[in-house]
Write a protein that holds these residues in place. Structure first.
Motif, short mmCIF file in Angstrom:
data_model
loop_
_atom_site.label_atom_id
_atom_site.label_comp_id
_atom_site.label_asym_id
_atom_site.label_seq_id
_atom_site.Cartn_x
_atom_site.Cartn_y
_atom_site.Cartn_z
N SER A 77 54.94 55.56 44.41
CA SER A 77 55.74 56.38 43.49
C SER A 77 56.92 55.60 42.92
CB SER A 77 56.25 57.63 44.22
OG SER A 77 55.18 58.48 44.59
N SER A 78 57.61 54.85 43.78
CA SER A 78 58.77 54.09 43.31
C SER A 78 58.35 52.96 42.37
CB SER A 78 59.57 53.54 44.49
OG SER A 78 58.80 52.64 45.26
N THR A 79 57.16 52.41 42.58
CA THR A 79 56.65 51.39 41.67
C THR A 79 56.42 51.99 40.29
OG1 THR A 79 55.56 50.18 43.46
CG2 THR A 79 54.79 49.74 41.22
N LYS A 80 55.81 53.16 40.26
CA LYS A 80 55.59 53.85 38.98
C LYS A 80 56.92 54.10 38.28
CE LYS A 80 54.11 56.28 35.58
NZ LYS A 80 53.63 55.56 34.37
N GLN A 81 57.90 54.56 39.01
CA GLN A 81 59.21 54.85 38.42
C GLN A 81 59.88 53.58 37.90
OE1 GLN A 81 60.92 56.84 41.80
NE2 GLN A 81 59.44 58.51 41.67
N GLY A 266 42.59 43.68 24.05
CA GLY A 266 44.03 43.77 24.31
C GLY A 266 44.40 44.40 25.63
N LYS A 267 43.41 44.74 26.45
CA LYS A 267 43.69 45.41 27.71
C LYS A 267 43.89 44.40 28.85
CE LYS A 267 41.30 49.01 28.79
NZ LYS A 267 40.13 49.87 29.10
N LYS A 268 44.95 44.63 29.64
CA LYS A 268 45.23 43.80 30.81
C LYS A 268 45.49 44.71 32.00
CE LYS A 268 47.38 40.09 28.07
NZ LYS A 268 48.60 39.24 27.91
N LEU A 269 45.08 44.25 33.17
CA LEU A 269 45.19 45.05 34.38
C LEU A 269 45.70 44.21 35.53
CD1 LEU A 269 44.39 47.71 36.04
CD2 LEU A 269 42.20 46.56 36.45
N VAL A 270 46.61 44.78 36.32
CA VAL A 270 46.98 44.18 37.61
C VAL A 270 46.37 45.04 38.71
CG1 VAL A 270 48.86 43.70 39.23
CG2 VAL A 270 49.14 43.14 36.82
N VAL A 271 45.66 44.41 39.62
CA VAL A 271 45.10 45.08 40.79
C VAL A 271 45.88 44.62 42.01
CG1 VAL A 271 43.06 45.48 42.21
CG2 VAL A 271 42.81 45.18 39.74
N VAL A 272 46.53 45.54 42.70
CA VAL A 272 47.25 45.24 43.94
C VAL A 272 46.35 45.70 45.08
CG1 VAL A 272 49.35 45.55 45.29
CG2 VAL A 272 49.45 45.59 42.78
N LYS A 273 45.96 44.79 45.95
CA LYS A 273 44.90 45.09 46.91
C LYS A 273 45.10 44.41 48.24
CE LYS A 273 42.96 40.85 46.90
NZ LYS A 273 42.56 40.09 48.10
N ASP A 289 40.64 42.11 28.99
CA ASP A 289 40.83 40.71 28.58
C ASP A 289 41.27 39.86 29.75
OD1 ASP A 289 40.27 41.61 26.04
OD2 ASP A 289 42.27 41.24 25.22
N GLU A 290 42.21 40.39 30.53
CA GLU A 290 42.75 39.66 31.68
C GLU A 290 42.95 40.62 32.85
OE1 GLU A 290 46.38 37.79 30.50
OE2 GLU A 290 45.45 36.55 28.95
N ILE A 291 42.66 40.11 34.03
CA ILE A 291 42.91 40.85 35.27
C ILE A 291 43.69 39.95 36.21
CG2 ILE A 291 41.88 42.00 37.28
CD1 ILE A 291 39.41 42.57 35.57
N TYR A 292 44.79 40.48 36.73
CA TYR A 292 45.60 39.76 37.71
C TYR A 292 45.42 40.47 39.05
CZ TYR A 292 47.72 37.68 33.59
OH TYR A 292 47.92 37.00 32.41
N VAL A 293 44.86 39.75 40.02
CA VAL A 293 44.56 40.32 41.33
C VAL A 293 45.63 39.87 42.31
CG1 VAL A 293 42.80 40.59 43.12
CG2 VAL A 293 42.11 40.14 40.74
N VAL A 294 46.45 40.79 42.74
CA VAL A 294 47.58 40.50 43.61
C VAL A 294 47.30 41.02 45.01
CG1 VAL A 294 50.00 41.06 44.07
CG2 VAL A 294 49.28 40.49 41.74
N ASP A 295 47.39 40.15 45.98
CA ASP A 295 47.27 40.57 47.38
C ASP A 295 48.69 40.74 47.92
OD1 ASP A 295 46.93 40.72 50.25
OD2 ASP A 295 44.92 39.92 49.94
N SER A 302 57.66 39.20 42.08
CA SER A 302 57.92 40.59 41.69
C SER A 302 56.79 41.14 40.84
CB SER A 302 59.24 40.67 40.90
OG SER A 302 59.33 41.86 40.18
N LEU A 303 56.26 42.28 41.24
CA LEU A 303 55.21 42.92 40.47
C LEU A 303 55.72 43.32 39.08
CD1 LEU A 303 52.37 44.16 40.30
CD2 LEU A 303 53.29 46.23 41.35
N LYS A 304 56.92 43.84 39.03
CA LYS A 304 57.50 44.25 37.75
C LYS A 304 57.65 43.05 36.82
CE LYS A 304 61.37 46.77 35.68
NZ LYS A 304 62.63 47.52 35.92
N LYS A 305 58.06 41.91 37.37
CA LYS A 305 58.20 40.70 36.57
C LYS A 305 56.85 40.27 36.00
CE LYS A 305 59.65 35.85 36.91
NZ LYS A 305 60.12 34.77 37.83
#
Length: 337
Positions: A77-81, A266-273, A289-295, A302-305
């Motif tokens: 929730s705080s990430t969304k905010q 134009g779509k980009k996605l971050v997956v936190v997993k 177009d791009e996917i960033y896979v973050v463990d 920083s995810l926000k960065k």
């Protein structure tokens, strides 16, 4: 069954007068070679530490932790905010195999996962979109969606969750027959390693994986070298045996970038997993177009960065139910915000 487990079972039956709640006879089902098969009517469910064996299949007991689940909810929730309305945030909590594997008479051996997942979803910030992987997997619970000898789901289980995500994210999922399937045999995973049960060894898993029909490039960012991209591949085709699950994305890295050279939407996605995400991510490639896979366990930035610098408009958190209830992992999600 190994020798120690046989002795433990006999001793328990003698002490309890054959009335132990952990050891009862029940007809259960198993997966052999990717097919559902009925096993002996005399199959005994045996508890060994945090693992239950059901004939030639093993599952991990879920105890849950209400405090950690609440922290997980608050972290999403705080990430969304923090990311604001310009970024869509999705959350998927994946049930584990024990939720669907236990026959009715053994249900009390593991805490029910659905109420825990429902509570997480119900208490999330209202702007977080939830992905009901539970419903998708329950519908296919008699298929080969979890391994017999390992705590992970199979690529087929991940595919059904991908279909559910597609509905929430507003794109059309690819049909499974659009992908070419490959397989690795004789996989003995973590649950076999912990129990050394001979029946599990005789029911080794098959790791199926699917080649994605688009042109793409993969770059990984390794621990201690997070600023240096290393050219990689989607699958580690060379792995075998006990390491077969690590063929997905070559295992866990702080970050992996996947660039779809056939897309310009134009779509980009971050997956936190955590590791459950490894079998899931490949199915997403045709849609972005791009996917960033973050463990989150290894990512030190920083995810926000990342979201701001790469102009990403979608973030998906995908974690199995154990991860969403484990303090150490929840803390890593809190720390990358």
């Amino acid at each position: 069954m190994n020798k120690n487990m046989i002795i433990s079972t006999i001793a328990t039956l003698l002490i309890a007068g054959c009335a132990s709640t952990d050891l009862e006879k029940e007809s259960v089902s198993s997966i052999k070679g990717g097919k559902q098969e009925e096993v002996s009517k005399n199959t005994i469910a045996e508890k060994s530490g945090s693992i239950i064996t059901l004939g030639d299949r093993a599952v991990e007991i879920f105890y849950g932790n209400e405090g950690n689940a609440e922290r997980y909810t608050n972290a999403i929730s705080s990430t969304k905010q923090a990311l604001g309305d310009q970024v869509e945030v999705y959350n998927m909590v994946v049930p584990s195999s024990v939720e669907f594997a236990l026959p009715q008479k053994y249900q009390n051996m593991s805490k029910s996962q659905k109420p825990v997942i429902d509570k997480i979803y119900d208490n999330l910030d209202s702007k977080v979109k939830t992905v009901d992987a539970y419903k998708a997997l329950e519908k296919h619970k008699n298929e080969y969606i979890y391994f017999n000898t390992d705590h992970h789901w199979t690529s087929l289980g991940a595919y059904y969750a991908y279909e559910q995500f597609a509905k929430e994210a507003g794109f059309q999922a690819k049909s499974l027959n659009e992908f070419k399937k490959y397989s690795k045999k004789d996989f003995l995973g973590t649950l076999y390693t912990q129990t050394q049960d001979t029946k599990l060894k005789e029911n080794a898993d098959v790791v199926d994986y699917y080649k994605i029909p688009v042109d793409y490039d993969v770059f990984r960012y390794e621990k201690g070298k997070e600023d240096t991209p290393v050219s990689s591949t989607l699958y580690a085709d060379y792995v075998d045996g006990v390491n077969a699950y690590s063929l997905f994305l070559h295992g866990d890295f702080p970050m992996i970038k996947i660039q779809n050279n056939d897309s310009d939407n134009g779509k980009k996605l971050v997956v936190v997993k955590e590791s459950y995400g490894n079998a899931f991510v490949p199915f997403l490639i045709p849609h972005y177009d791009e996917i960033y896979v973050v463990d989150s366990r290894y990512y030190n930035s920083s995810l926000k960065k990342l979201v701001n610098e790469q102009e990403v408009k979608e973030v998906l958190f995908i974690n199995n139910i154990f991860a969403a209830n484990t303090e150490k992992i929840v803390k890593t999600i809190e720390e990358i915000q």
